[in-house]
Design a protein around this motif. Structure first.
Motif, short mmCIF file in Angstrom:
data_model
loop_
_atom_site.label_atom_id
_atom_site.label_comp_id
_atom_site.label_asym_id
_atom_site.label_seq_id
_atom_site.Cartn_x
_atom_site.Cartn_y
_atom_site.Cartn_z
N MET A 1 0.84 -1.20 0.00
CA MET A 1 0.00 0.00 0.00
C MET A 1 0.87 1.25 0.00
N LYS A 2 0.45 2.21 -0.81
CA LYS A 2 1.23 3.45 -0.86
C LYS A 2 1.02 4.21 0.45
N SER A 3 2.11 4.67 1.03
CA SER A 3 1.91 5.39 2.29
C SER A 3 1.65 6.86 2.01
N VAL A 4 0.54 7.36 2.52
CA VAL A 4 0.26 8.78 2.35
C VAL A 4 0.29 9.39 3.75
N VAL A 5 1.40 10.03 4.01
CA VAL A 5 1.63 10.58 5.36
C VAL A 5 0.66 11.75 5.60
N ALA A 6 0.13 11.82 6.80
CA ALA A 6 -0.86 12.85 7.13
C ALA A 6 -0.29 14.25 6.91
N ARG A 7 -1.17 15.16 6.51
CA ARG A 7 -0.74 16.52 6.19
C ARG A 7 -0.10 17.22 7.38
N ARG A 8 -0.56 16.81 8.60
CA ARG A 8 -0.02 17.50 9.78
C ARG A 8 1.50 17.32 9.90
N MET A 9 2.01 16.28 9.20
CA MET A 9 3.45 16.03 9.30
C MET A 9 4.27 16.96 8.39
N ASP A 10 3.55 17.67 7.48
CA ASP A 10 4.28 18.48 6.48
C ASP A 10 5.30 19.43 7.11
N GLY A 11 4.89 20.14 8.14
CA GLY A 11 5.81 21.13 8.70
C GLY A 11 6.62 20.60 9.87
N PHE A 12 6.52 19.31 10.15
CA PHE A 12 7.28 18.75 11.27
C PHE A 12 8.76 18.73 10.93
N SER A 13 9.52 19.53 11.65
CA SER A 13 10.94 19.60 11.31
C SER A 13 11.70 18.46 11.98
N ALA A 14 12.76 18.03 11.32
CA ALA A 14 13.66 17.04 11.96
C ALA A 14 14.80 17.85 12.56
N PHE A 15 15.59 17.21 13.40
CA PHE A 15 16.73 17.93 13.99
C PHE A 15 17.92 17.91 13.01
N TYR A 16 18.39 19.10 12.65
CA TYR A 16 19.56 19.16 11.76
C TYR A 16 20.77 18.53 12.44
N VAL A 17 20.81 18.65 13.77
CA VAL A 17 21.98 18.15 14.49
C VAL A 17 22.12 16.63 14.32
N MET A 18 21.02 15.95 13.97
CA MET A 18 21.08 14.49 13.78
C MET A 18 22.04 14.14 12.65
N GLU A 19 22.03 15.00 11.62
CA GLU A 19 22.94 14.79 10.49
C GLU A 19 24.40 14.83 11.00
N LEU A 20 24.65 15.80 11.88
CA LEU A 20 26.01 15.93 12.44
C LEU A 20 26.35 14.76 13.35
N LEU A 21 25.35 14.34 14.12
CA LEU A 21 25.57 13.25 15.07
C LEU A 21 25.91 11.95 14.32
N GLN A 22 25.16 11.74 13.22
CA GLN A 22 25.41 10.55 12.40
C GLN A 22 26.83 10.55 11.84
N ARG A 23 27.22 11.72 11.35
CA ARG A 23 28.57 11.86 10.79
C ARG A 23 29.62 11.68 11.90
N ALA A 24 29.31 12.23 13.09
CA ALA A 24 30.25 12.09 14.22
C ALA A 24 30.45 10.61 14.53
N LYS A 25 29.35 9.85 14.47
CA LYS A 25 29.45 8.41 14.77
C LYS A 25 30.32 7.71 13.74
N GLN A 26 30.12 8.09 12.45
CA GLN A 26 30.95 7.49 11.38
C GLN A 26 32.42 7.78 11.63
N LEU A 27 32.70 9.05 11.98
CA LEU A 27 34.10 9.43 12.21
C LEU A 27 34.67 8.67 13.39
N GLU A 28 33.85 8.50 14.42
CA GLU A 28 34.31 7.74 15.60
C GLU A 28 34.59 6.29 15.23
N ALA A 29 33.73 5.74 14.37
CA ALA A 29 33.93 4.35 13.93
C ALA A 29 35.24 4.21 13.17
#
Ligand code: PLP
Length: 385
Positions: A1-29
């Protein structure tokens, strides 16, 4: 089934810092040494005594649901906490134990905010706030703040932005990301103003235990009509236990009980027993010594950042953050944070995570790292600059 995410999620921001955290983990690895100054949780562990008492409780096997509002003994402890620390009487009936301040926000907004109603909040502020409002189909009204008002709303700003559609105002003091407090007078004026306008005052007091050289006042000292959000995450060092509390005005007790029953049933039982132990005198003594350490870190980091040329217009008096103006070095603080991580292995949070108010000119430094680690971080930052 095609997922159609609710409209209320449109403006839900993600944390930009997560991108940095992920990269930090890669560098640590890859074996690189990363100094983490992006993380908004104490580096200190949950005090061993709290862990031990929670484990002992788990071993009794009594880990069934509690009442939706939480263990009466814990609600009574929180009530005592208000009497002892703020000299206000708050009946345990008005206190709800929640899965963190996050759960407290969901309850507070869930019982008070109608669709399309607005909540006034500062920009910059903790990013989940506006998403919680959105979840309730409400609207967040951002008011740009700066050093002039200690990066806080004021009664004047609230009044100037109040319309027929406004339900209330939200203040977090000390603030994340700025660590600054609203003045006592301004808090009193704001609580009274919102009360006189028939609105709701939402007071996020999660960083109250971590205030240096002064005492934070609770909105409850100025009126019974505020929703007060608090948590065991920060001062008590219990982020992962997911436990906090909410104080509601009398007229909201019944609705809050019904909402809590439906959305959480109850907060994790073992965490509630852990929180009970967290109020023990020996534990508070341990937490107070951690607070002294946080204050030393604040002083160290503040003076070093000023020395390096960052602009910090108001010295933060609480939480464990410094929101530093880096416009002297860059016009893009997100890129600055990425480059700092790649080139020097220091992780920080870009202003972009906290709103749209000169966000590209700011970096949030969390002093959730020891002075020894921060000394190295400052050396690296200096080289980077
Ligand atoms: C200002 C503020 N409010 C609320 C929260 C949510 O905290 P928790 O749900 O862990 O209690 C945080 C977490 O960082 C915060 O900084």
């Amino acid at each position: 089934m095609k997922s159609v995410v609710a409209r209320r999620m449109d403006g839900f921001s993600a944390f930009y810092v997560m991108e940095l955290l992920q990269r930090a983990k890669q560098l640590e690895a890859q074996g690189k040494d990363i100094i983490h100054m992006e993380i908004g949780e104490p580096d200190f562990p949950t005090p061993p005594d709290v862990i031990e008492k929670a484990m002992r409780h788990i071993q009794t096997g009594n880990v069934k649901y509690t009442a939706a509002a939480g263990l009466l003994a814990l609600r009574e402890k929180v009530s005592e906490h208000y009497l002892k620390n703020y000299q206000v009487e708050v009946s345990p009936q008005r206190i709800f134990i929640t899965p963190g301040a996050s759960g407290a926000f969901l309850l507070a907004l869930g019982v008070s905010l109608n669709p399309d109603e607005a909540v006034i909040m500062a920009d910059p502020c903790y990013p989940c706030n506006h998403n919680f409002v959105r979840l309730m189909a409400g609207r967040a009204i951002f008011v740009n703040v700066d050093g002039e008002t200690d990066y806080q709303l004021s009664a004047q700003l609230i009044e100037a932005n109040w319309t027929k559609k406004t339900k209330g105002a939200l203040i977090a003091s000390p603030s994340n990301p700025t660590g600054t407090l609203i003045s006592d007078k301004e808090l009193e004026r704001s609580v009274n103003l919102v009360d006189s306008l028939g609105g709701c005052f939402y007071s996020d007091e999660i960083y109250h235990g971590l205030v240096y050289g002064k005492k934070a006042r609770s909105a409850l000292e100025f009126g019974d009509n505020a929703f007060v959000i608090n948590s065991f995450s920060k001062y008590f060092g219990m982020t992962g236990w997911r436990i906090g509390w909410l104080v509601v005005p009398d007229s909201y007790i019944n609705a809050t009980e019904r909402l809590a029953q439906n959305i959480f049933i109850s907060t994790a039982t073992h965490s509630q027993y852990a929180a009970l132990a967290a109020f023990d005198a020996e534990n508070i003594a341990e937490l107070e010594s951690r607070k002294v350490e946080f204050e030393k870190r604040r002083d160290f980091l503040y003076s070093q950042l000023i020395r390096l040329g960052f602009k910090i217009s108001v010295k933060p008096e609480g939480a464990f953050y410094i929101y530093a103006d880096c416009s002297r070095f860059t016009k893009d603080s997100f890129q600055f944070a990425k480059d700092l991580l790649e080139q020097q292995g220091v992780a920080v949070t870009p202003g972009k995570d906290f709103g749209n108010n000169r966000e590209n000119c700011y970096i949030r430094f969390a002093y959730t790292a020891s002075i020894a680690k921060m000394t190295v971080a400052i050396e690296r930052l200096e080289k980077f600059l």
